[in-house]
Design a protein around this motif. Structure first.
Motif, PDB file in Angstrom:
ATOM      1  N   ARG A   1      61.622  17.532  31.630  1.00 47.30           N
ATOM      2  CA  ARG A   1      62.477  17.174  30.501  1.00 47.30           C
ATOM      3  C   ARG A   1      63.005  15.740  30.666  1.00 47.30           C
ATOM      4  O   ARG A   1      63.004  14.949  29.732  1.00 47.30           O
ATOM      5  CB  ARG A   1      63.638  18.167  30.399  1.00 47.30           C
ATOM      6  CG  ARG A   1      64.201  18.221  29.018  1.00 47.30           C
ATOM      7  CD  ARG A   1      65.255  19.317  28.865  1.00 47.30           C
ATOM      8  NE  ARG A   1      64.759  20.632  29.224  1.00 47.30           N
ATOM      9  CZ  ARG A   1      65.247  21.416  30.172  1.00 47.30           C
ATOM     10  NH1 ARG A   1      66.289  21.050  30.866  1.00 47.30           N
ATOM     11  NH2 ARG A   1      64.719  22.585  30.435  1.00 47.30           N
ATOM     12  N   ASP A   2      63.436  15.387  31.875  1.00 50.01           N
ATOM     13  CA  ASP A   2      63.918  14.023  32.138  1.00 50.01           C
ATOM     14  C   ASP A   2      62.799  12.995  31.936  1.00 50.01           C
ATOM     15  O   ASP A   2      63.009  11.923  31.359  1.00 50.01           O
ATOM     16  CB  ASP A   2      64.472  13.908  33.560  1.00 50.01           C
ATOM     17  CG  ASP A   2      65.803  14.622  33.748  1.00 50.01           C
ATOM     18  OD1 ASP A   2      66.448  14.933  32.715  1.00 50.01           O
ATOM     19  OD2 ASP A   2      66.193  14.853  34.910  1.00 50.01           O
ATOM     20  N   ASP A   3      61.599  13.359  32.443  1.00 49.30           N
ATOM     21  CA  ASP A   3      60.467  12.445  32.264  1.00 49.30           C
ATOM     22  C   ASP A   3      60.138  12.254  30.787  1.00 49.30           C
ATOM     23  O   ASP A   3      59.868  11.136  30.337  1.00 49.30           O
ATOM     24  CB  ASP A   3      59.232  12.963  33.008  1.00 49.30           C
ATOM     25  CG  ASP A   3      59.339  12.778  34.515  1.00 49.30           C
ATOM     26  OD1 ASP A   3      60.222  11.991  34.942  1.00 49.30           O
ATOM     27  OD2 ASP A   3      58.545  13.397  35.251  1.00 49.30           O
ATOM     28  N   PHE A   4      60.153  13.374  30.031  1.00 51.54           N
ATOM     29  CA  PHE A   4      59.902  13.265  28.588  1.00 51.54           C
ATOM     30  C   PHE A   4      60.982  12.433  27.889  1.00 51.54           C
ATOM     31  O   PHE A   4      60.698  11.650  26.985  1.00 51.54           O
ATOM     32  CB  PHE A   4      59.801  14.648  27.937  1.00 51.54           C
ATOM     33  CG  PHE A   4      58.440  15.265  28.058  1.00 51.54           C
ATOM     34  CD1 PHE A   4      57.301  14.567  27.658  1.00 51.54           C
ATOM     35  CD2 PHE A   4      58.289  16.541  28.561  1.00 51.54           C
ATOM     36  CE1 PHE A   4      56.053  15.138  27.769  1.00 51.54           C
ATOM     37  CE2 PHE A   4      57.038  17.105  28.674  1.00 51.54           C
ATOM     38  CZ  PHE A   4      55.912  16.403  28.272  1.00 51.54           C
ATOM     39  N   THR A   5      62.214  12.577  28.320  1.00 51.68           N
ATOM     40  CA  THR A   5      63.321  11.797  27.735  1.00 51.68           C
ATOM     41  C   THR A   5      63.103  10.310  28.007  1.00 51.68           C
ATOM     42  O   THR A   5      63.264   9.465  27.129  1.00 51.68           O
ATOM     43  CB  THR A   5      64.669  12.262  28.317  1.00 51.68           C
ATOM     44  OG1 THR A   5      64.817  13.652  28.105  1.00 51.68           O
ATOM     45  CG2 THR A   5      65.813  11.522  27.678  1.00 51.68           C
TER      46      THR A   5
END
Length: 180
Positions: free
Chosen positions: A48-52
């Motif tokens: 999720r952090d990487d996608f953000t």
């Protein structure tokens, strides 16, 4: 845009003169962290952090491309391509040179006409002066002829008066002799 440090900012609308607030123009970049993930972190939160981060980078890249597009559109002045822009600029420059050439030719023609008019005026003044000299010479010649004629008449009158004086003197002497 730069604030004088190693931090550089992007101007999203391409208007560098009016945008001097780094907070408005700031782009967010996250450097890739090569540290290995520990097992204690949740795999979904990492993704999720990487996608953000990727989403923010995509948004930033979109703003960069939009700004570059606006900047190019300002540079092209409404033309579809740079070659069209250059053609239009070259035609405008060509028209300006053509108009300058025409103006120079007109100035040369006016200058030549001015010189010709001055030369004609000078010739006219010379001709007028010569005409006045010829006229004055004619008047002087006529005056001299009149003078010579009057001088001759004066001499004739002087002779006539002397002759009449002599005759009167003789008549007087004869009259005085007869009546005495």
């Amino acid at each position: 845009m730069s604030n004088g440090t190693l931090h550089h900012y992007f101007v999203p609308d391409g208007n560098y003169e009016e945008n001097d607030d780094p907070d408005i123009c700031q782009m967010l970049f996250k450097m890739t962290d090569h540290r290995t993930c520990g097992m204690e972190q949740d795999q979904d939160s990492v993704i999720r952090d990487d996608f953000t981060v990727i989403k923010r980078q995509i948004e930033d890249a979109g703003r960069v491309l939009e700004g570059v597009g606006k900047s190019i559109s300002y540079d092209l002045d409404g033309e579809e391509s740079y070659s069209n822009y250059l053609r239009r600029e070259m035609s405008q420059i060509g028209e300006a040179f053509t108009n300058s050439e025409k103006s120079l030719i007109e100035l040369e023609v006016k200058f030549k006409q001015s010189q010709e008019n001055e030369l004609k005026e000078e010739h006219r003044i010379n001709d007028d002066f010569l005409d006045m000299i010829v006229h004055t010479r004619g008047v002087l010649t006529g005056t001299l002829d009149t003078y010579v004629g009057l001088k001759d008449k004066h001499e004739l009158l002087s002779l006539t008066i002397r002759s009449h004086g002599t005759r009167l003197g003789r008549l007087k002497n004869e009259y005085v002799k007869e009546h005495s």
